[in-house]
Design a protein around this motif. Structure first.
Motif, short mmCIF file in Angstrom:
data_model
loop_
_atom_site.label_atom_id
_atom_site.label_comp_id
_atom_site.label_asym_id
_atom_site.label_seq_id
_atom_site.Cartn_x
_atom_site.Cartn_y
_atom_site.Cartn_z
N SER A 193 0.85 -1.20 0.00
CA SER A 193 0.00 0.00 0.00
C SER A 193 0.88 1.24 0.00
CB SER A 193 -0.91 0.01 1.24
OG SER A 193 -1.81 -1.06 1.19
N ASP A 194 1.11 1.78 -1.19
CA ASP A 194 1.93 2.99 -1.27
C ASP A 194 1.04 4.23 -1.08
OD1 ASP A 194 0.51 3.14 -3.61
OD2 ASP A 194 2.22 2.69 -4.92
N GLU A 195 1.66 5.37 -1.24
CA GLU A 195 0.94 6.63 -1.00
C GLU A 195 -0.23 6.78 -1.96
OE1 GLU A 195 3.58 9.95 -1.05
OE2 GLU A 195 2.09 11.33 -0.26
N GLN A 196 -0.08 6.25 -3.16
CA GLN A 196 -1.16 6.37 -4.14
C GLN A 196 -2.41 5.58 -3.71
OE1 GLN A 196 -0.14 5.03 -8.08
NE2 GLN A 196 -2.11 5.67 -8.91
N VAL A 197 -2.19 4.36 -3.19
CA VAL A 197 -3.33 3.57 -2.70
C VAL A 197 -4.01 4.30 -1.55
CG1 VAL A 197 -3.97 1.43 -1.51
CG2 VAL A 197 -2.33 1.35 -3.41
N TRP A 198 -3.18 4.81 -0.64
CA TRP A 198 -3.73 5.55 0.52
C TRP A 198 -4.55 6.75 0.05
CZ3 TRP A 198 -4.12 5.02 5.75
CH2 TRP A 198 -4.49 6.17 6.47
N ASP A 199 -3.94 7.57 -0.83
CA ASP A 199 -4.61 8.81 -1.26
C ASP A 199 -5.89 8.50 -2.05
OD1 ASP A 199 -2.75 10.39 -0.02
OD2 ASP A 199 -1.64 10.89 -1.82
N GLU A 200 -5.82 7.55 -2.98
CA GLU A 200 -7.02 7.23 -3.78
C GLU A 200 -8.16 6.78 -2.88
OE1 GLU A 200 -4.89 5.70 -7.88
OE2 GLU A 200 -6.09 4.27 -6.71
N ASP A 203 -9.18 9.68 -0.29
CA ASP A 203 -9.77 10.83 -0.98
C ASP A 203 -11.20 10.52 -1.42
OD1 ASP A 203 -7.43 12.16 -0.56
OD2 ASP A 203 -6.82 12.25 -2.67
#
Ligand SMILES: NC(=O)c1ccc[n+]([C@@H]2O[C@H](COP(=O)([O-])OP(=O)(O)OC[C@H]3O[C@@H](n4cnc5c(N)ncnc54)[C@H](O)[C@@H]3O)[C@@H](O)[C@H]2O)c1
Length: 256
Positions: free
Chosen positions: A102-109, A112
């Motif tokens: 779970s990188d920052e993109q998974v977290w943000d998507e 958000d």
């Protein structure tokens, strides 16, 4: 209440073009409401409106994963409906990803769309809902009440939706009621197309989901829509800050 108990009510459903949101749109239309259907693209919303075939179904296109997008969607709904009585936040995403992947993109998507989008859509709709003394129903999840391995980021977002709904309910009472529903697995694209059908053994994957619920079944989108409509209706006029489980008993405790 009559079967047309939402007659004249003005309703916005985010993520209303398919799945649980779509089932809620259909139920509200059936019960006499005028409903704005939100989806990210003009194409999906137009296709949904064509399938619904109702002059009471209207469009509110936009991405609710940014504050500006949420404001744009609520503005479109207010322009189309002339006010708002009920907001249903059903737009959401789920990705089953291990913590290490779970990188920052998974977290943000995830955060958000599920948490930030719900907050800013509520915020944008509040002035109109205070005027109408309306209400909000947010789509949380059993994953907002208990932990689920492989869904840590999703759990963070839905736990946020549950407790944010409670805090919001306190802050905007007595003008506006705010509740959430907490479904277990529901038979929609999110579960069947995007998870079960992508596993090596879909039948086994489905069985393992069914086995998590004491009632050994998934909910249908229509069953969740009925819970949403109940919370949005006058019958629930004394309910605010509630998190209603529709999970076949998954969060009730340890099964026998
Ligand atoms: N299906 C389940 O098992 C389940 C269980 C508990 C909670 N939920 C929650 O219920 C809600 C609806 O889920 P569903 O099963 O109908 O999923 P779905 O994937 O079938 O539908 C979700 C809809 O939301 C839309 N959407 C996603 N991000 C958006 C964005 N940023 N802006 C606008 N639209 C956006 C999608 O395009 C889609 O149309 C979600 O919040 C989900 O987390 C689902």
């Amino acid at each position: 209440m009559s079967s047309k108990d939402f007659s004249g009510k003005r309703i916005l459903v985010t993520g209303g073009s398919r799945g649980i949101g779509r089932a809620a749109v259909e139920l509200f239309l059936d019960r006499g409401a005028r409903v704005c259907v939100n989806g990210r693209s003009e194409r999906t919303v137009s296709a949904a409106l064509a399938e619904l075939g109702s002059e009471n179904a209207l469009a509110a296109v936009g991405d609710v994963s940014t504050a500006a997008g949420c404001e744009q969607v609520v503005e479109a709904a207010l322009a189309a409906l002339g006010g708002l009585d009920v907001l249903v936040n059903s737009a959401g995403v789920a990705r089953m990803v291990a913590i290490e992947e779970s990188d920052e993109q998974v977290w943000d998507e995830t955060l958000d769309a599920n948490l930030k989008g719900t907050f800013f859509t509520c915020r944008a709709a509040l002035p109109a809902l205070r005027t109408s003394r309306g209400n909000i129903v947010n789509l949380a999840s059993d994953a907002g009440l208990i932990g689920e391995a492989g869904l840590t980021v999703y759990c963070a977002s839905k736990g946020g939706v549950v407790n944010m709904s409670r805090a919001m309910a306190l802050e905007v009472a007595p003008d506006v009621r705010v509740n959430c529903v907490c479904p277990g697995y529901v038979d929609t694209d999110m579960v069947r197309r995007d998870y079960i059908d992508r596993t090596e053994d879909p039948a086994a994957a489905e069985q393992s989901l069914l086995d998590q619920a004491p009632l050994k079944r998934m909910a249908t989108p229509e069953e969740v829509a009925h819970a949403i409509a109940y919370l949005a209706s006058g019958n629930a006029r004394n309910i605010t800050g509630a998190a209603l489980s529709i999970d076949g008993g998954t969060t009730a405790g340890h099964p026998a």
